[in-house]
Write a protein that holds these residues in place. Structure first.
Motif, PDB file in Angstrom:
ATOM      1  N   ALA A   1      11.753   1.157  14.787  1.00 13.06           N
ATOM      2  CA  ALA A   1      11.515   1.706  13.448  1.00 13.06           C
ATOM      3  C   ALA A   1      10.037   1.872  13.118  1.00 13.06           C
ATOM      4  O   ALA A   1       9.167   1.166  13.630  1.00 13.06           O
ATOM      5  CB  ALA A   1      12.172   0.818  12.401  1.00 13.06           C
ATOM      6  N   ALA A   2       9.816   2.806  12.179  1.00  9.98           N
ATOM      7  CA  ALA A   2       8.516   2.980  11.551  1.00  9.98           C
ATOM      8  C   ALA A   2       8.734   3.103  10.050  1.00  9.98           C
ATOM      9  O   ALA A   2       9.802   3.537   9.597  1.00  9.98           O
ATOM     10  CB  ALA A   2       7.815   4.232  12.079  1.00  9.98           C
ATOM     11  N   GLY A   3       7.741   2.687   9.277  1.00  6.84           N
ATOM     12  CA  GLY A   3       7.888   2.766   7.830  1.00  6.84           C
ATOM     13  C   GLY A   3       6.615   2.375   7.109  1.00  6.84           C
ATOM     14  O   GLY A   3       5.544   2.248   7.715  1.00  6.84           O
ATOM     15  N   ILE A   4       6.756   2.170   5.811  1.00  9.23           N
ATOM     16  CA  ILE A   4       5.625   1.868   4.940  1.00  9.23           C
ATOM     17  C   ILE A   4       5.786   0.465   4.364  1.00  9.23           C
ATOM     18  O   ILE A   4       6.859   0.111   3.864  1.00  9.23           O
ATOM     19  CB  ILE A   4       5.537   2.884   3.774  1.00  9.23           C
ATOM     20  N   VAL A   5       4.721  -0.316   4.440  1.00  8.71           N
ATOM     21  CA  VAL A   5       4.744  -1.659   3.844  1.00  8.71           C
ATOM     22  C   VAL A   5       4.886  -1.522   2.325  1.00  8.71           C
ATOM     23  O   VAL A   5       4.069  -0.881   1.668  1.00  8.71           O
ATOM     24  CB  VAL A   5       3.461  -2.438   4.195  1.00  8.71           C
ATOM     25  N   GLU A   6       5.933  -2.153   1.791  1.00  7.80           N
ATOM     26  CA  GLU A   6       6.191  -2.075   0.350  1.00  7.80           C
ATOM     27  C   GLU A   6       5.670  -3.293  -0.397  1.00  7.80           C
ATOM     28  O   GLU A   6       5.143  -3.188  -1.509  1.00  7.80           O
ATOM     29  CB  GLU A   6       7.687  -1.941   0.089  1.00  7.80           C
ATOM     30  N   SER A   7       5.820  -4.469   0.197  1.00  6.69           N
ATOM     31  CA  SER A   7       5.330  -5.694  -0.446  1.00  6.69           C
ATOM     32  C   SER A   7       5.059  -6.737   0.623  1.00  6.69           C
ATOM     33  O   SER A   7       5.649  -6.710   1.706  1.00  6.69           O
ATOM     34  CB  SER A   7       6.346  -6.225  -1.474  1.00  6.69           C
ATOM     35  N   VAL A   8       4.150  -7.657   0.305  1.00 11.25           N
ATOM     36  CA  VAL A   8       3.768  -8.697   1.270  1.00 11.25           C
ATOM     37  C   VAL A   8       3.847 -10.058   0.607  1.00 11.25           C
ATOM     38  O   VAL A   8       3.684 -10.198  -0.610  1.00 11.25           O
ATOM     39  CB  VAL A   8       2.349  -8.466   1.832  1.00 11.25           C
ATOM     40  N   GLY A   9       4.119 -11.068   1.430  1.00 13.37           N
ATOM     41  CA  GLY A   9       4.206 -12.426   0.931  1.00 13.37           C
ATOM     42  C   GLY A   9       2.876 -13.157   0.997  1.00 13.37           C
ATOM     43  O   GLY A   9       1.854 -12.621   1.458  1.00 13.37           O
TER      44      GLY A   9
END
Length: 361
Positions: free
Chosen positions: A65-73
């Motif tokens: 998969a490839a995608g966009i980081v939406e939120s981080v911890g």
């Protein structure tokens, strides 16, 4: 707040996959939520569905998969919101004995997200290869996210997440193919064809593709094979030796993973050549050979796990080569499909009709 998104799951061995609502928790320490853009349909996902990995159903399938980081911890500093990433299943720990010896590609304690994604009733899901990306969004460890050029086509570069990297790495990293080498690749599906591309990129002078399907051999030639052999028409060992001056290939890559193909690879290599096993055997397979045959030959017998890659080193480099037109990754994308077409994609893959079907979300 936890989110409800669509995901493709396998509930039981052999059962058709289903699209259901799944719950994605907020990312905890070291974790990241990624909005998935694309995900390739890999044979490993089918193996999960068929119980060939383990029996920890239900599985959330998908991992290339490839995608966009939406939120981080908390504590995540390697990626940030908005980054375009390719997901990987070898997030190295940096602390195990392999990592401390400078061999992180053999890490014994790779990271996954600690929290679980669930069904609506709270049933915990087992994500394929720790990723689970046949979904609108997924939760992974930050180390499973590798930033790459955001202008690249996600349907193409996402395939580095598993099969393409496994094959290319089998040639370039595990097999150490060099300029002028002769290479034979047994099995010309997605992984085998990626090994052909890797061998070509590394400068091999002769690349021999072996398969039982003429269509796959056509794909192999298009991707860089200099010679093709249909295993139903030739003795593979004799044919490879004939094409290499009677000696055998410098590197032979078994992308099938069966006792008979491994034996072909063993005997089709030069006396000091290298065998690389990248095809995945099933647990019931065994190998019986005269021990003296091992003694009488030099060279190396290797297994390649994820192409012995380091995602943060290899993914950006390969994406750059693709963007420059020097690496034909786009040829691996046979079709682009919707999330509800995964079951049909498994059938197409089983019939050998595609190199990769890619889910576009």
């Amino acid at each position: 707040m936890p989110q409800q998104v669509r995901g493709v799951i396998a509930r039981a061995k052999g059962a058709p996959v289903e699209i259901v609502e799944i719950t994605i928790p907020d990312p905890g320490p070291g974790e990241v939520v990624v909005a998935v853009a694309t995900c390739g349909v890999c044979h490993t996902d089918l193996t999960y569905r068929e119980g060939g990995i383990n029996d920890e159903y239900p599985f959330l399938l998908g991992h290339e998969a490839a995608g966009i980081v939406e939120s981080v911890g908390e504590g995540v500093d390697s990626v940030e919101v908005g980054d375009f990433v390719v997901l990987n299943w070898r997030a190295v720990c940096g602390q195990c004995r392999a990592c401390k010896r400078g061999r992180p590609q053999y890490c014994f304690d790779t990271h996954n997200a600690k929290q679980k994604m669930t069904l609506e009733d709270g049933t915990e899901l087992t994500p394929a290869l720790g990723i689970g990306a046949f979904a609108d969004k997924t939760l992974v460890h930050a180390g499973q996210c590798t930033k790459v050029d955001p202008s690249a086509d996600p349907a193409v570069v996402g395939l580095l997440g598993c099969g393409v990297m496994a094959g290319m790495g089998a040639a370039m990293n595990t097999g150490n193919v060099g300029r002028g080498d002769s290479v034979a690749v047994i099995g010309c599906g997605g992984v085998g064809d990626a090994a052909i591309v890797g061998a070509r990129l590394a400068g091999a002078s002769k690349i021999i593709a072996v398969d039982r399907d003429n269509k796959k051999l056509e794909w192999a030639r298009d991707l860089g094979a200099t010679h093709t052999l249909n295993a139903t028409e030739f003795d593979v060992v004799e044919a490879v030796q004939t094409l290499t001056g009677g000696f055998g290939a410098d590197v032979v890559i078994d992308a099938v993973g069966r006792p008979e193909t491994w034996k072909q690879a063993f005997y089709a290599r030069d006396l000091a050549g290298t065998v690389v096993l990248v095809g995945v055997p099933t647990p019931d397979m065994t190998l019986e050979m005269p021990l003296v045959d091992f003694f009488s030959r030099g060279g190396s017998l290797k297994s390649s796990w994820y192409g012995d890659c380091l995602p943060e080193r290899d993914f950006p480099m390969l994406v750059d080569l693709y963007q420059q037109g020097r690496l034909p990754l786009e040829k691996f994308v046979t079709e682009r499909i919707a999330l509800d077409q995964v079951e049909q994609a498994f059938e197409s893959m089983h019939r050998g009709e595609v190199l990769r079907s890619v889910v576009v979300l």
